[in-house]
Write an enzyme that holds these catalytic residues in place. Structure first.
Site, mmCIF file in Angstrom:
data_model
loop_
_atom_site.group_PDB
_atom_site.id
_atom_site.type_symbol
_atom_site.label_atom_id
_atom_site.label_comp_id
_atom_site.label_asym_id
_atom_site.label_seq_id
_atom_site.Cartn_x
_atom_site.Cartn_y
_atom_site.Cartn_z
ATOM 1 N N SER A 36 0.794 -1.228 0.000
ATOM 2 C CA SER A 36 0.000 0.000 0.000
ATOM 3 C C SER A 36 0.828 1.281 0.000
ATOM 4 O O SER A 36 0.330 2.326 -0.418
ATOM 5 C CB SER A 36 -0.970 0.018 1.180
ATOM 6 O OG SER A 36 -0.299 0.233 2.388
ATOM 7 N N LYS A 83 0.192 4.644 6.914
ATOM 8 C CA LYS A 83 -0.373 5.442 5.828
ATOM 9 C C LYS A 83 0.201 6.852 5.857
ATOM 10 O O LYS A 83 0.835 7.259 6.815
ATOM 11 C CB LYS A 83 -1.911 5.544 5.954
ATOM 12 C CG LYS A 83 -2.639 4.222 6.010
ATOM 13 C CD LYS A 83 -2.524 3.441 4.729
ATOM 14 C CE LYS A 83 -3.124 2.043 4.887
ATOM 15 N NZ LYS A 83 -2.644 1.122 3.915
#
Length: 172
Positions: A36, A83
């Site tokens: 990711s 993230k």
């Protein structure tokens, strides 16, 4: 022999509290799994990066747009995710596949996304994230040695908020 055991025991009694305090207040090294955050972290399928996570940045409220952060998953509290912060409270962000095309980040929340658009379980899936779920900021890649470097706070041009709040939670 007894003098060596006594010195060893003394080292343990002093070292353990110092180590625990360091890990609890300053930071620790963590493995980054998944794709990711490609290409910044784990740039290829067969490579795993380890990053130094600074707890101090979260404790002192020094999180900025573009920072890579570790947080408790809002969908599974047993899991930690990593993230990039795209928006802070009050910012207006354009979403990618979220139920609303445009979102104003509520007070006490942030908007986080993975760098590998479309291959990330992030705010575009679960919405704004409470700031209280943040645990640390990724500061450095520490392993493998050929990838040692500082992780700068950069926000991809295509992900800059539509409107940046005049003031935010951190007073900047």
């Amino acid at each position: 022999m007894a003098i060596y055991l006594k010195k060893f025991a003394k080292s343990i009694l002093i070292g353990i509290p110092i180590g625990i305090t360091f890990f609890d207040c300053v930071g620790y090294v963590a493995r980054v799994d998944g794709i990711s955050m490609q290409p910044v972290l784990n740039p290829s399928q067969n490579q795993t990066d380890y990053v130094f996570l600074t707890k101090w940045a979260v404790k002192t409220n020094r999180i900025e747009r573009g920072d890579i952060v570790s947080l408790i998953s809002p969908k599974d509290p047993r899991q930690k995710i990593i993230k990039r912060v795209v928006g802070l409270e009050g910012d207006v962000v354009s979403t990618i596949g979220y139920k609303q095309e445009i979102v104003r980040v509520p007070e006490g929340h942030c908007w986080v996304e993975g760098d590998h658009t479309g291959h990330s379980f992030d705010s575009n899936s679960f919405g704004p994230v409470a700031m209280g779920l943040m645990t640390a900021r990724a500061s450095f890649i520490v392993w493998p040695p050929e990838r040692w470097r500082r992780l700068p706070s950069e926000l991809p041009r295509r992900r800059i908020p539509i409107q940046i709040a005049k003031t935010n939670y951190y007073g900047s």
